[in-house]
Write a protein that holds these residues in place. Structure first.
Motif, PDB file in Angstrom:
ATOM      1  N   LEU A  38       0.851  -1.187   0.000  1.00  0.00           N
ATOM      2  CA  LEU A  38       0.000   0.000   0.000  1.00  0.00           C
ATOM      3  C   LEU A  38       0.886   1.236   0.000  1.00  0.00           C
ATOM      4  CD1 LEU A  38      -2.938  -0.591   2.521  1.00  0.00           C
ATOM      5  CD2 LEU A  38      -3.138  -0.047   0.106  1.00  0.00           C
ATOM      6  N   GLN A  39       0.599   2.146  -0.882  1.00  0.00           N
ATOM      7  CA  GLN A  39       1.339   3.407  -0.922  1.00  0.00           C
ATOM      8  C   GLN A  39       0.441   4.517  -0.393  1.00  0.00           C
ATOM      9  OE1 GLN A  39       4.140   4.578  -4.221  1.00  0.00           O
ATOM     10  NE2 GLN A  39       2.577   6.117  -4.589  1.00  0.00           N
ATOM     11  N   SER A  40       0.826   5.070   0.742  1.00  0.00           N
ATOM     12  CA  SER A  40       0.035   6.141   1.350  1.00  0.00           C
ATOM     13  C   SER A  40       0.649   7.490   1.006  1.00  0.00           C
ATOM     14  CB  SER A  40      -0.027   5.973   2.869  1.00  0.00           C
ATOM     15  OG  SER A  40       1.218   6.298   3.456  1.00  0.00           O
ATOM     16  N   GLU A  90      -3.006   3.999  -2.379  1.00  0.00           N
ATOM     17  CA  GLU A  90      -3.014   3.310  -3.664  1.00  0.00           C
ATOM     18  C   GLU A  90      -2.462   1.902  -3.456  1.00  0.00           C
ATOM     19  OE1 GLU A  90      -0.724   5.573  -6.403  1.00  0.00           O
ATOM     20  OE2 GLU A  90      -2.275   7.099  -6.715  1.00  0.00           O
ATOM     21  N   LEU A  91      -3.108   0.924  -4.087  1.00  0.00           N
ATOM     22  CA  LEU A  91      -2.639  -0.456  -4.029  1.00  0.00           C
ATOM     23  C   LEU A  91      -1.695  -0.697  -5.201  1.00  0.00           C
ATOM     24  CD1 LEU A  91      -2.830  -3.220  -2.631  1.00  0.00           C
ATOM     25  CD2 LEU A  91      -4.722  -3.768  -4.175  1.00  0.00           C
ATOM     26  N   CYS A  92      -0.485  -1.167  -4.886  1.00  0.00           N
ATOM     27  CA  CYS A  92       0.539  -1.381  -5.913  1.00  0.00           C
ATOM     28  C   CYS A  92       1.012  -2.830  -5.856  1.00  0.00           C
ATOM     29  CB  CYS A  92       1.726  -0.438  -5.705  1.00  0.00           C
ATOM     30  SG  CYS A  92       1.283   1.317  -5.629  1.00  0.00           S
ATOM     31  N   TRP A  93       1.536  -3.313  -6.974  1.00  0.00           N
ATOM     32  CA  TRP A  93       2.028  -4.688  -7.033  1.00  0.00           C
ATOM     33  C   TRP A  93       3.209  -4.786  -7.981  1.00  0.00           C
ATOM     34  CZ3 TRP A  93      -3.122  -3.580  -8.503  1.00  0.00           C
ATOM     35  CH2 TRP A  93      -3.312  -3.398  -9.875  1.00  0.00           C
ATOM     36  N   GLU A  94       3.930  -5.890  -7.822  1.00  0.00           N
ATOM     37  CA  GLU A  94       5.054  -6.224  -8.698  1.00  0.00           C
ATOM     38  C   GLU A  94       5.065  -7.737  -8.879  1.00  0.00           C
ATOM     39  OE1 GLU A  94       9.949  -5.972  -8.905  1.00  0.00           O
ATOM     40  OE2 GLU A  94       8.827  -4.660  -7.541  1.00  0.00           O
ATOM     41  N   LEU A  95       4.799  -8.193 -10.108  1.00  0.00           N
ATOM     42  CA  LEU A  95       4.744  -9.611 -10.431  1.00  0.00           C
ATOM     43  C   LEU A  95       5.934  -9.965 -11.310  1.00  0.00           C
ATOM     44  CD1 LEU A  95       1.674  -8.642  -9.973  1.00  0.00           C
ATOM     45  CD2 LEU A  95       1.059 -10.731 -11.174  1.00  0.00           C
ATOM     46  N   LYS A  96       6.627 -11.046 -10.958  1.00  0.00           N
ATOM     47  CA  LYS A  96       7.709 -11.570 -11.784  1.00  0.00           C
ATOM     48  C   LYS A  96       7.274 -12.921 -12.327  1.00  0.00           C
ATOM     49  CE  LYS A  96      11.570  -9.185  -9.560  1.00  0.00           C
ATOM     50  NZ  LYS A  96      12.882  -9.327  -8.883  1.00  0.00           N
ATOM     51  N   THR A 141       3.064  -1.833 -11.195  1.00  0.00           N
ATOM     52  CA  THR A 141       2.491  -0.497 -11.293  1.00  0.00           C
ATOM     53  C   THR A 141       3.627   0.516 -11.236  1.00  0.00           C
ATOM     54  OG1 THR A 141       2.188  -0.528  -8.891  1.00  0.00           O
ATOM     55  CG2 THR A 141       0.299  -1.127 -10.239  1.00  0.00           C
ATOM     56  N   GLY A 142       3.649   1.417 -12.198  1.00  0.00           N
ATOM     57  CA  GLY A 142       4.687   2.432 -12.227  1.00  0.00           C
ATOM     58  C   GLY A 142       4.443   3.525 -11.206  1.00  0.00           C
ATOM     59  N   LYS A 143       5.333   4.488 -11.169  1.00  0.00           N
ATOM     60  CA  LYS A 143       5.216   5.594 -10.228  1.00  0.00           C
ATOM     61  C   LYS A 143       3.965   6.415 -10.537  1.00  0.00           C
ATOM     62  CE  LYS A 143       7.806   9.469  -8.268  1.00  0.00           C
ATOM     63  NZ  LYS A 143       9.067  10.262  -8.325  1.00  0.00           N
ATOM     64  N   GLY A 144       3.115   6.550  -9.538  1.00  0.00           N
ATOM     65  CA  GLY A 144       1.872   7.288  -9.722  1.00  0.00           C
ATOM     66  C   GLY A 144       0.802   6.521 -10.463  1.00  0.00           C
TER      67      GLY A 144
END
Length: 449
Positions: free
Chosen positions: A290-292, A370-376, A388-391
């Motif tokens: 989570l990005q606050s 904002e909910l962010c993720w990184e899948l490999k 998800t990129g910046k912003g």
């Protein structure tokens, strides 16, 4: 501009019923006594009680030689009661006044509070200063302080509530004694845990180029010459366009009994000239966070100052085959439950335990997520990263713990209904729950005898 602190005065105390209670909510009625020791205070004319709530900010800008300070104060409510006027008809010793004052459910308008409306830019990230002010709920007690080294900017933001008792002497306009008791106010949440996380699919595309996508090299490695030709001329390599559909929640509730839903599906779309067979895609690593964003502003300043934190939800290695055209549901495998304290970090800092506040916005302070993720993924020997990129994170709303779950936690913490409190005279006051328990025990003993 520090936040308001507890303040005591000799001979003047404020005692709230159920002092073991750790927080209050909008709509609660505060009851208790204001106690004045007449052996220490002999000359006074009136005693007044004030329940106060406000949101205030301070932004300091410095360039090494000059320093500019911008402030904003917004009164949420200001309720006053006069407990006594005139002489006290009693001898020396303690004298107490009983009080009962209710916390409002919504902020009052600027005219009711006597507050001057500051000229601020209109943006949906903050609460508007005109129109519908009284329809919004009171925010939770909040404080933040952060610095931005680039530009030498320091921002402070506080949402605070307190109960203040003021004693005036006859003929003096200024208060002679002040006693302040800071209150922790928690915004009301849903009565029961949210039934719907309001999931929403998000589409992300990527292209995979690999020699192994060609049928002739799917199992056997290609010759060295062919490898060099395809590396030097990547346009001749076989490629697949992957269309990912990620299903994620848009509502997150703290301490929810059910895990957060999360699913991934993929639709490979090979070009017409491709003759490759079925495509295997494996999910090897997944990170969710989570990005606050905490925003603070003040009048007469261009732009706003904000702080970004990343709250880690999960980071797991895995080996899951993603079937084509069929969602891979990872809800139970990840088993993500969001609590009030999580590991978080600011950019360039290490992870440490930080509190997680619910989403809110007021006149000059706002907290959003904002909910962010990184899948490999592993596809034909190539590592594919979908993130998800910046912003570009997906906006979501964080709700506080439901009232039903909060009541269970309060029972465990030991200050819910049924505790034994002390009144100002020193007598033990037994609550109704304790009386019912005693009656049940007595009835059981009578039945046995």
């Amino acid at each position: 501009m520090p936040r308001t602190a507890q303040r005591s005065a000799p001979g003047l105390t404020v005692e709230i019923d159920r002092p073991d209670r750790s927080y209050f909510m909008a709509g609660d009625t505060l009851t208790g006594f204001v106690v004045l020791d007449l052996t220490k205070v002999t000359f006074f004319h009136s005693v007044r009680l004030q329940l106060y709530g406000r949101a205030k900010t301070k932004i300091t800008k410095s360039n090494g030689t000059r320093c500019a300070i911008y402030r904003s104060r917004r009164v949420l409510f200001n309720i006053q009661q006069t407990l006594h006027i005139g002489q006290v008809d009693c001898g020396s010793g303690e004298h107490a006044w009983r009080f009962a004052i209710q916390i409002p459910n919504h902020p009052a308008s600027g005219q009711e509070c006597g507050d001057e409306l500051a000229v601020l830019s209109t943006t949906p990230a903050y609460l508007a200063t005109e129109g519908g002010i009284t329809q919004h709920a009171l925010p939770t007690t909040f404080n933040t302080t952060f610095e931005r080294k680039l530009g030498f900017v320091k921002a402070e933001g506080y949402i605070e509530y307190y109960l203040r008792v003021v004693v005036f002497e006859k003929g003096k306009p200024k208060a002679s004694m002040v006693c302040t008791k800071v209150l922790f106010l928690r915004a009301r949440s849903t009565d029961e845990p949210a039934e719907d996380f309001k999931t929403r699919p998000t589409e992300q595309n990527c292209i995979v180029r690999s020699i192994k996508l060609h049928p002739s090299h799917a199992d056997n490695p290609p010759p060295t010459r062919t490898t060099l030709e395809r590396v030097l001329q990547p346009s001749k390599r076989t490629q697949h366009a992957l269309n990912f559909h990620i299903t994620h929640p848009t509502i997150i509730q703290l301490d929810h009994p059910n895990p957060l839903p999360f699913a991934v599906s993929v639709e490979p779309t090979p070009p017409p000239t491709s003759t490759s067979g079925p495509l295997e895609i494996r999910l090897t690593n997944l990170r969710l966070f989570l990005q606050s964003t905490t925003r603070v502003r003040a009048p007469s300043i261009f732009g706003e100052t904000h702080k970004v934190l990343e709250y880690e939800l999960t980071s797991k290695r895995m080996d899951h085959m993603i079937p084509t055209h069929t969602p891979l549901n990872l809800t139970n495998f990840l088993d993500i439950h969001v609590h009030r304290t999580l590991c978080a970090r600011a950019p360039g800092e290490l992870f440490k335990q930080r509190p997680l506040f619910s989403s809110f916005k007021t006149y000059n302070i706002a907290v959003s997520y904002e909910l962010c993720w990184e899948l490999k993924l592993d596809c034909a020997g190539q590592v594919v990263v979908v993130k998800t990129g910046k912003g570009e994170g997906q906006a979501c709303e964080v709700l506080d713990t439901s009232e039903a779950d909060r009541e269970k936690q309060d029972v465990v913490e030991g200050w819910a209904e049924g505790r034994v409190g002390r009144d100002w005279e020193g007598h033990i006051v037994v609550t109704n729950t304790a009386l019912r328990t005693v009656n049940i025990v007595l009835n059981g003993v009578s039945a046995l005898t």
